[in-house]
Design a protein around this motif. Structure first.
Motif, PDB file in Angstrom:
ATOM      1  N   ALA A 102      -9.908  -9.041   4.716  1.00 39.82           N
ATOM      2  CA  ALA A 102      -9.332  -7.699   4.858  1.00 39.82           C
ATOM      3  C   ALA A 102      -9.786  -7.055   6.151  1.00 39.82           C
ATOM      4  O   ALA A 102     -10.908  -7.266   6.615  1.00 39.82           O
ATOM      5  N   CYS A 152      -5.998  -6.806  -6.839  1.00 42.93           N
ATOM      6  CA  CYS A 152      -6.589  -6.823  -5.508  1.00 42.93           C
ATOM      7  C   CYS A 152      -7.586  -5.680  -5.341  1.00 42.93           C
ATOM      8  O   CYS A 152      -7.742  -4.835  -6.226  1.00 42.93           O
ATOM      9  N   ASN A 191      -8.198  -2.608  -2.731  1.00 43.97           N
ATOM     10  CA  ASN A 191      -7.609  -1.862  -1.626  1.00 43.97           C
ATOM     11  C   ASN A 191      -8.701  -1.478  -0.629  1.00 43.97           C
ATOM     12  O   ASN A 191      -9.783  -1.030  -1.014  1.00 43.97           O
ATOM     13  N   HIS A 232      -6.056  -4.898   2.369  1.00 41.82           N
ATOM     14  CA  HIS A 232      -6.392  -5.375   1.031  1.00 41.82           C
ATOM     15  C   HIS A 232      -7.168  -6.687   1.075  1.00 41.82           C
ATOM     16  O   HIS A 232      -6.943  -7.521   1.948  1.00 41.82           O
ATOM     17  N   GLY A 286      -6.495  -9.392  -0.956  1.00 44.90           N
ATOM     18  CA  GLY A 286      -5.317  -9.566  -1.783  1.00 44.90           C
ATOM     19  C   GLY A 286      -5.390 -10.651  -2.831  1.00 44.90           C
ATOM     20  O   GLY A 286      -5.643 -10.394  -3.994  1.00 44.90           O
ATOM     21  N   GLU A 339       1.118  -1.227  -5.049  1.00 43.47           N
ATOM     22  CA  GLU A 339      -0.063  -0.670  -4.389  1.00 43.47           C
ATOM     23  C   GLU A 339      -0.862   0.212  -5.337  1.00 43.47           C
ATOM     24  O   GLU A 339      -2.083   0.077  -5.464  1.00 43.47           O
ATOM     25  N   ASP A 348      -1.915  -7.798  -6.406  1.00 41.28           N
ATOM     26  CA  ASP A 348      -1.526  -8.585  -5.248  1.00 41.28           C
ATOM     27  C   ASP A 348      -0.010  -8.668  -5.216  1.00 41.28           C
ATOM     28  O   ASP A 348       0.627  -9.093  -6.189  1.00 41.28           O
TER      29      ASP A 348
END
Length: 586
Positions: free
Chosen positions: A92, A174, A176, A182, A184, A344, A349
């Motif tokens: 990330a 996931c 954030n 992310h 993910g 989101e 994911d």
């Protein structure tokens, strides 16, 4: 640690609310990032325990070049994946690498399970365990807002957090990172949830000691110019990765409607060009990057009668547009953004969610499941029903959603439909149906990601397909990417950071490595990951590819199952021999 010959590791025990700092000289030869994170996972994992057991570790690591050179923006996380049951690795960007560097930590190892929902506040002066019970059940956006309000401090900070999916241990939830980035794939969000860890905020104001500023600044300027004044990274700033939609569609390589098709009749309507003209409102960079590859799109949503609208901004890229667009038959860019936003907020994911929903749509059509299972009228192109299903996945609303919340491997065991479940190596398919290089590459990659070795790139650039060449490319490219990710270089910058550039950057901060050292590092990481996978029971013997991937044309026409199986055996035989040679030399 910058200017030192050790790696500074922060160990956090959630159960006992304790923290310890160790300076690890033995890890220095792995530089950072993927190398250090893989080694720390290997020495802390408990192979006899399930992936979400509280004793299993979670590691986050940065590298010696992090944030002090252009486009060196990533943090690398390793864990035992609850999704595949074996090696888990995720990367990330955002502000996380900068925040860890300013707080003075090269790596963080988290073990145990907090006795109540908790968030961590980590600075260069303290580590605090804070009550997150009021945040449990809240979405990604709300958690970020609450942590920002509760934790005053300098703007040089990073907030990472999970949503409902992570709390409910969905295996492809996931984490954030700073809203638009992310960790993910492979379920790091579920690892957070299993530890009762809702969020982390990291910040600090430590100085970054660079001894030879003149050489460092000269090297920095050379790399900066290479990144910004050549075409090496131009496409990532302009249209971004969604430029791939029209390209892949034109060459029979865009997975569509659960790969019933490899072209999409509405590809132009969800292309990078259409997003740019209709939805794009700004471009954002990770800290330390001058490129601006994060494309933010906006759509309007009616929230009340009487023409009451709100404008919603979300980030998009190729993989999201594929998984939540063409693969689900979604026809407009606005609708794709609407689905992305739901994913989101739930903390899922995006890629895995899209592939799971595409399978469920076809399974419903074929009568393997019913509307009593899905609680929604899943149909290709039906945005509203997919949004309902996304919430049901995050909440594990019934037995069906509990099952698919563990991914397609579990779904097909219970409901069937294995022949059209788009899985490679136990992980859901990425957005490239280009041919043998991609199919082999995602299957055998350490984390079963298209980014492990970019087999799809071989498919697109080769003038003819040669079996030995495919296997050779996949192995060599994965080893080379291990070097890049150990330094935490964004893979978008792989054309900027060739071997001489990497060595020059390292030298400018006092790390005098050779080309041979980098080759050794790539090999060590490659085989360390394989050793971890073997310890966890991983094997590709008797592996079977899903029938669907042979039924739908690729860039090279329909793949031959016998040939792909032969390529897999060639890969296994070669890697096993190299692994034995490497093990003898350890």
């Amino acid at each position: 640690m910058l200017g030192e010959d050790f790696v500074r590791v922060l160990y956090i025990d959630l159960e006992n609310r304790k923290a310890d700092i160790r300076e690890r000289k033995d890890l220095y030869k792995y530089l950072g990032g993927t190398g250090v994170a893989a080694k720390l996972l290997e020495e802390n994992m408990k192979k006899g325990l399930p992936p979400l057991h509280e004793e299993q570790p979670l590691i986050i690591s940065i590298g010696p070049l992090s944030t002090i050179f252009p486009v060196v923006t990533k943090a690398v996380a390793t864990f035992i994946s609850p999704h595949t049951g074996e090696y888990g690795e995720s990367h990330a960007g955002g502000r996380l690498a900068m925040a860890m560097r300013n707080a003075g930590y090269d790596a963080i190892v988290i073990t145990g399970r907090a006795r109540k929902p908790t968030y961590l506040s980590i600075t260069d002066r303290s580590i605090e365990f804070k009550d997150a019970r009021a945040m449990w059940g809240l979405d990604i956006e709300e958690v970020g807002r609450l942590v920002r309000e509760r934790e005053p401090g300098p703007g040089k900070r990073s907030i990472i957090r999970i949503g409902r999916a992570g709390e409910n241990l969905v295996t492809y939830s996931c984490v954030n990172v700073d809203t638009y980035r992310h960790f993910g794939r492979l379920g790091m969000g579920a690892v957070f949830g299993s530890k009762n860890l809702k969020a982390m905020i990291i910040m600090g104001e430590r100085d970054l000691p660079i001894s030879n500023l003149k050489e460092y600044f000269k090297t920095y300027q050379e790399i900066y110019k290479k990144a910004t004044q050549t075409d090496a990274m131009a496409k990532y700033h302009e249209l971004g990765t969604p430029i791939n939609i029209k390209v892949l569609n034109a060459i029979n390589s865009l997975p569509t409607k659960n790969l019933l098709q490899s072209t999409f009749e509405h590809a132009d309507d969800i292309s990078g060009e259409t997003f740019a003209e209709k939805n794009l409102i700004r471009k954002v960079s990770c800290t330390g990057c001058p490129i601006g590859c994060i494309h933010i799109g906006q759509f309007r949503r009616e929230f009340d009668k009487g023409y009451e609208y709100e404008s919603i901004a979300v980030s998009y890229d190729h993989e999201l547009v594929y998984a939540l667009g063409s693969l689900l038959g979604i026809r407009t860019s606005d609708e794709v953004l609407e689905i992305i936003e739901e994913v989101e907020l739930a903390g899922l994911d995006a890629m895995t969610t899209g592939v799971v929903l595409a399978w469920a749509t076809e399974a419903l059509q074929k009568g393997l499941i019913t509307k009593e299972d899905t609680l929604a009228d899943l149909e290709f192109g039906n945005t509203k029903e997919y949004i309902k299903a996304i919430d049901y996945i995050a909440d594990r609303a019934n037995e069906f959603y509990y099952t698919i919340g563990n991914g397609l491997n579990e779904a097909v065991k219970k409901y069937g439909g294995q022949e059209f479940a788009l899985l490679y190596g136990g992980n859901e398919m990425a957005g490239y149906h280009t041919g043998y290089g991609f199919a082999l590459g995602q299957t055998v990659g350490a984390r079963h990601s298209h980014l492990d070795n970019a087999g799809y790139s071989y498919d697109q650039s080769a003038k003819e397909l040669k079996d030995e060449e495919i296997v050779d490319y996949v192995i060599k490219e994965e080893k080379e990417r291990n070097v890049l990710t150990s330094l935490c270089i964004c893979l978008f910058a792989r054309k900027v950071y060739d071997r001489p550039t990497i060595l020059k950057a390292l030298h400018s901060i006092g790390i005098d490595w050779t080309d041979g050292d980098l080759t050794r590092l790539g090999n060590d990481i490659f085989f360390t990951k394989l050793r971890i996978k073997k310890e966890l029971g991983y094997s590709l013997e008797n592996y079977r590819f899903p029938k669907r991937v042979f039924e739908t044309p690729t860039l090279w026409g329909r793949m031959d199952e016998e040939r792909l199986n032969r390529l897999l055996k060639m890969y296994i035989d070669r890697v096993e021999k190299e692994y034995e040679d490497w093990s003898r030399g350890q």
